[in-house]
Motif scaffolding. Structure first.
Motif, mmCIF file in Angstrom:
data_model
loop_
_atom_site.group_PDB
_atom_site.id
_atom_site.type_symbol
_atom_site.label_atom_id
_atom_site.label_comp_id
_atom_site.label_asym_id
_atom_site.label_seq_id
_atom_site.Cartn_x
_atom_site.Cartn_y
_atom_site.Cartn_z
ATOM 1 N N PHE A 11 0.939 -1.479 -0.019
ATOM 2 C CA PHE A 11 0.035 0.371 -0.351
ATOM 3 C C PHE A 11 0.771 1.199 0.133
ATOM 4 C CE2 PHE A 11 -3.046 2.134 2.897
ATOM 5 C CZ PHE A 11 -4.091 2.592 1.742
ATOM 6 N N ILE A 12 0.645 2.094 -1.015
ATOM 7 C CA ILE A 12 1.373 3.396 -1.351
ATOM 8 C C ILE A 12 1.250 4.557 -1.206
ATOM 9 C CG2 ILE A 12 3.197 4.429 -2.710
ATOM 10 C CD1 ILE A 12 4.093 1.811 -3.397
ATOM 11 N N SER A 13 0.963 5.292 -0.688
ATOM 12 C CA SER A 13 0.277 6.378 -0.409
ATOM 13 C C SER A 13 0.993 7.921 -1.279
ATOM 14 C CB SER A 13 -0.701 7.145 0.650
ATOM 15 O OG SER A 13 0.484 7.459 1.594
ATOM 16 N N PHE A 14 -0.121 9.008 -1.726
ATOM 17 C CA PHE A 14 1.024 9.990 -1.954
ATOM 18 C C PHE A 14 0.151 11.298 -1.224
ATOM 19 C CE2 PHE A 14 2.056 7.992 -6.025
ATOM 20 C CZ PHE A 14 3.365 7.904 -6.531
ATOM 21 N N GLU A 15 0.999 11.928 -1.306
ATOM 22 C CA GLU A 15 0.904 12.802 -0.493
ATOM 23 C C GLU A 15 1.326 14.575 -0.067
ATOM 24 O OE1 GLU A 15 -1.785 13.308 2.333
ATOM 25 O OE2 GLU A 15 -1.710 11.504 3.058
ATOM 26 N N ARG A 80 -12.935 7.516 4.375
ATOM 27 C CA ARG A 80 -11.701 6.116 5.034
ATOM 28 C C ARG A 80 -12.587 4.510 4.730
ATOM 29 N NH1 ARG A 80 -8.248 9.893 6.994
ATOM 30 N NH2 ARG A 80 -8.094 10.848 4.700
ATOM 31 N N ALA A 81 -13.185 5.012 5.610
ATOM 32 C CA ALA A 81 -13.556 3.686 6.425
ATOM 33 C C ALA A 81 -14.608 2.367 5.536
ATOM 34 C CB ALA A 81 -14.510 3.914 7.671
ATOM 35 N N ASP A 82 -15.297 2.812 4.263
ATOM 36 C CA ASP A 82 -16.483 2.451 3.012
ATOM 37 C C ASP A 82 -14.811 2.310 2.600
ATOM 38 O OD1 ASP A 82 -18.618 1.762 2.141
ATOM 39 O OD2 ASP A 82 -17.699 2.952 0.653
ATOM 40 N N HIS A 83 -13.936 2.813 1.685
ATOM 41 C CA HIS A 83 -12.570 3.038 0.850
ATOM 42 C C HIS A 83 -11.729 1.786 1.463
ATOM 43 C CE1 HIS A 83 -9.589 5.281 -1.416
ATOM 44 N NE2 HIS A 83 -9.762 4.298 -2.049
ATOM 45 N N LEU A 84 -11.649 1.831 2.774
ATOM 46 C CA LEU A 84 -10.786 0.416 2.574
ATOM 47 C C LEU A 84 -10.981 -0.825 3.012
ATOM 48 C CD1 LEU A 84 -8.771 1.617 6.148
ATOM 49 C CD2 LEU A 84 -8.024 0.464 4.194
ATOM 50 N N ASP A 101 -4.155 8.267 -3.705
ATOM 51 C CA ASP A 101 -3.928 9.914 -4.172
ATOM 52 C C ASP A 101 -4.399 10.461 -2.336
ATOM 53 O OD1 ASP A 101 -3.997 12.590 -4.495
ATOM 54 O OD2 ASP A 101 -5.110 12.267 -6.705
ATOM 55 N N ARG A 102 -3.526 10.503 -1.628
ATOM 56 C CA ARG A 102 -3.879 11.461 -0.679
ATOM 57 C C ARG A 102 -4.273 10.428 0.747
ATOM 58 N NH1 ARG A 102 -4.027 16.379 0.177
ATOM 59 N NH2 ARG A 102 -4.442 17.705 -1.311
ATOM 60 N N PHE A 103 -3.928 10.213 1.591
ATOM 61 C CA PHE A 103 -4.681 8.990 2.644
ATOM 62 C C PHE A 103 -4.492 10.421 4.084
ATOM 63 C CE2 PHE A 103 -5.602 4.933 4.911
ATOM 64 C CZ PHE A 103 -6.118 4.598 4.718
ATOM 65 N N ASN A 133 -4.301 -1.050 9.050
ATOM 66 C CA ASN A 133 -3.907 -1.334 7.901
ATOM 67 C C ASN A 133 -3.617 0.144 6.855
ATOM 68 O OD1 ASN A 133 -4.676 -4.060 7.841
ATOM 69 N ND2 ASN A 133 -6.638 -3.487 8.886
ATOM 70 N N GLY A 134 -3.014 1.376 7.466
ATOM 71 C CA GLY A 134 -1.930 2.284 6.719
ATOM 72 C C GLY A 134 -1.228 1.859 6.017
ATOM 73 N N PRO A 135 -0.635 2.998 5.299
ATOM 74 C CA PRO A 135 0.541 2.226 3.949
ATOM 75 C C PRO A 135 1.415 1.828 3.910
ATOM 76 C CG PRO A 135 -0.817 4.862 3.818
ATOM 77 C CD PRO A 135 -1.182 4.347 5.648
#
Ligand code: T5A
Length: 222
Positions: A11-15, A80-84, A101-103, A133-135
């Motif tokens: 899991f990779i996020s961009f910020e 975020r809960a729904d997305h995850l 793209d953002r988290f 369960n984060g990036p």
């Protein structure tokens, strides 16, 4: 068909602030990963899943002033809960990589640091909704605020400006500082990339970070 034997995906996020090139780089990274034999899903926040996209429409409605920081944080974490639960988690379970793209760092920066919401509120929501369960890796695209805002304005044209983009230039400079503080506090997860070059130059810098930090998984997946 779902591959239930694959190792969990990465899991990779961009910020970064407005117009720093997160969407552009998320797509370019997906292409680079595909070249290395890795299938990645690109998604975004707020939104990504159908329920979260409905919450996005509320949060970014150009005809509605911004909610207060507490209400915004609750709405971003509801999305975020729904997305995850419905998109990110199931993709990772099947071994797919996810590029978002953002988290959560967006909530820490915008509602926490800039909205002056107590960090305990954000971290309690983070523990409740995201937990472990984060990036695995977060790439912070760093750019002077006025350049990012100019890029975002050029792309938007005549389309409506949301409440976040309407904030004063000082807000966006403080946002940049808040993100750099987050990176300094968590250097094992967050890598800062200079986003001032052209898209290909930034993509090369992003790829250098990904290959250095995730070398073992790339070798396994390629
Ligand atoms: N928010 C979000 C919170 O407050 N809390 C949260 O928890 C979350 C998740 C989202 C808003 O919600 C807030 C933050 C935001 O204000 P959004 O519409 O999704 O709103 O806005 P952004 O995420 O900021 O998306 P932008 O599209 O504005 O910025 P990007 O994705 O960083 O930039 P991108 O790639 O679309 O590029 C913008 C333009 O610049 C060009 C592109 O072609 C495009 O035209 N460009 C470049 N030009 C020159 N050189 C480069 N290297 C370039 N890279 C891209």
């Amino acid at each position: 068909m779902t591959d239930r034997t694959a190792p969990r995906g990465i899991f990779i996020s961009f910020e970064g602030g407005e117009g720093t090139g997160k969407s552009t780089q998320a797509k370019l990274l997906r292409e680079r990963l595909a070249g290395a034999g890795v299938s990645a899903l690109v998604t975004r926040e707020p939104g990504g899943s159908s329920g979260a996209e409905r919450i996005r429409a509320l949060l970014l409605d150009p005809d509605h002033p911004r909610f207060g920081a507490r209400a915004e944080a609750l709405l971003f974490y509801a999305a975020r809960a729904d997305h995850l639960e419905t998109l990110i988690g199931p993709a990772l379970e099947t071994g797919r990589w996810v590029i978002c793209d953002r988290f959560s760092d967006s909530t820490r920066a915008y509602q926490g640091a800039l909205g002056r919401l107590e960090s305990a509120v954000v971290e309690n929501l983070e523990a409740l909704v995201v937990g472990e369960n984060g990036p695995d890796l977060t790439i912070l695209l760093d750019l002077p605020a006025e350049i990012g805002l100019a890029r975002a304005a050029a792309r938007r044209g005549d389309a409506g400006v949301d409440g976040f983009e309407r904030e004063a230039p000082a807000f966006h400079e403080a946002l940049r500082r808040a993100y750099l503080d987050l990176a300094a506090a968590d250097p094992g997860r967050i890598a800062v990339v200079d986003a001032s070059g052209d898209p290909d130059a930034v993509a090369n810098a992003v790829w250098a970070v990904v290959t250095a930090r995730l070398a073992s998984r790339l070798a396994v997946s390629a």
